[in-house]
Design an enzyme around this catalytic site. Sequence first.
Site, PDB file in Angstrom:
ATOM      1  N   SER A 170       0.450  -1.741   0.290  1.00 62.69           N
ATOM      2  CA  SER A 170      -0.606   0.089  -0.071  1.00 62.69           C
ATOM      3  C   SER A 170       1.099   1.428   0.297  1.00 62.69           C
ATOM      4  O   SER A 170       0.330   2.559  -0.503  1.00 62.69           O
ATOM      5  CB  SER A 170      -0.896   0.542   1.365  1.00 62.69           C
ATOM      6  OG  SER A 170       0.112  -0.212   2.237  1.00 62.69           O
ATOM      7  N   HIS A 198      -5.661  -4.089  -1.484  1.00 65.62           N
ATOM      8  CA  HIS A 198      -5.055  -2.955  -2.537  1.00 65.62           C
ATOM      9  C   HIS A 198      -5.647  -4.022  -3.566  1.00 65.62           C
ATOM     10  O   HIS A 198      -5.413  -3.237  -4.765  1.00 65.62           O
ATOM     11  CB  HIS A 198      -4.086  -2.847  -1.724  1.00 65.62           C
ATOM     12  CG  HIS A 198      -4.171  -1.360  -0.831  1.00 65.62           C
ATOM     13  ND1 HIS A 198      -4.816  -0.340  -1.529  1.00 65.62           N
ATOM     14  CD2 HIS A 198      -4.235  -1.749  -0.021  1.00 65.62           C
ATOM     15  CE1 HIS A 198      -3.999   0.640  -0.022  1.00 65.62           C
ATOM     16  NE2 HIS A 198      -4.124  -0.395   1.024  1.00 65.62           N
ATOM     17  N   LYS A 229     -11.551   0.048   0.072  1.00 66.13           N
ATOM     18  CA  LYS A 229     -10.888   0.115  -0.676  1.00 66.13           C
ATOM     19  C   LYS A 229     -11.688  -0.097  -2.147  1.00 66.13           C
ATOM     20  O   LYS A 229     -13.139   1.247  -2.539  1.00 66.13           O
ATOM     21  CB  LYS A 229      -9.650  -0.306  -1.251  1.00 66.13           C
ATOM     22  CG  LYS A 229      -8.148   0.175  -0.416  1.00 66.13           C
ATOM     23  CD  LYS A 229      -8.439  -0.020   1.033  1.00 66.13           C
ATOM     24  CE  LYS A 229      -7.381  -0.202   1.687  1.00 66.13           C
ATOM     25  NZ  LYS A 229      -7.499  -0.312   3.540  1.00 66.13           N
TER      26      LYS A 229
END
Length: 404
Positions: A170, A198, A229
């Site tokens: 990330s 992610h 996300k």
Amino acid sequence: MADIFDKKPIAVIGEMAETGVSPYYRTAEPNAVMAGCNDYLGLATDPRLIDAATTATARYGTSCSGSRILNGTLPLHEELEARLAAFLGCEAALVTTTGFQANLAVGTLLGPGDAAFSDMANHASLVDGVQLGQGTRFRYRHGDLAHLRRLLAAAAPDAGKLIVTDGMFSMEGDLCPLPGLRELADRYGARLVVDGAHDIGLLGARGSGVAEHFGMPGAVDLLSGTFSKCFGSLGGLLAGPARIVEYLRYSARPVLFSAAMSPASAAAALTALDIIETEPARRERVFDHAERLHNGLRALGFATAPSITPVVPVHIGRSRLCLRMWQALHDAGVHTNAVVTPAVPRGRALIRVTPQATHTDEQITRILDAFAGCGRRLGLVAGRAERAEHDWTPVALARPKLTG
């Protein structure tokens, strides 16, 4: 006698005081370009998710007011788990209240005599999950398969072994070396856990994450993830073999002793999954923006390696300079993330930029213009004439190969 409340301020507080810049816990400016958000697909404000959340709230209320095991399981949770298992190619899935709690639950797998091998750049939630387990903990240098191999080889042969890693990191936007990790897991009898927070929804032809990106279906033994996300919602997930998911369902304390994911969040996540599966062009749009940002920033003289993803790390170096750059960008109407120690090693502070599918071309231009102007004022990049001979290499992103 020591007073436990007498805590020394952490380094970043001192640096904020010295620079007069406080980039954290700030209220988002409505007129700023949001370039520091993990909502890659731009779904958090999608009317379809809002409608689904509103409908679920009207039907089930604002909270389940209890844990999944007792009174907190709704048809929405069960539908989401079944859909996720199919989407991720796993036997079963379990949804949790947050992504952090999903990774805390991983520690449940580690008993006395077991060993966990964790990438040094893993997210804090994976670090904490491993620490909560009862096994021995080892940390291997970020992405260093040779170091990991030495640690695995030195471990007790009869120890249960768990390799844990982020899929897409990330802070610096690089990917885990999944093929090598799978090979080492097989060689040393380890299980492989990947946090897809992610990359699930973003990478791969169908958006199912890092394993699909590498063309390695079934390579991950246990997946964790979050809905905060790409799914534009809130909550977490665990997916893998049915017997392990069932074990975690009845044994993982972060699951057993937390109130269930809210009806609104579950309904929003379900709708987001529909969109992820049927609108692959959203992922392509994110990568278009990311490629433009990477290459535009590199042309200015900024470094964004090792990222090959829509996480665009702009390396600054010193924390104080990073804080001043953040403030300059903020004053220019661009909201980014200032990342300093302990999130990154000392001397490697960076500005983190993340595009969204809903950004316009004009907004990407505004971000690049802000970096150019602020970078020149702070002496981070040269003017146009001075950088005419600047050498830079276009980035090759981990673009999804869309199927339709």
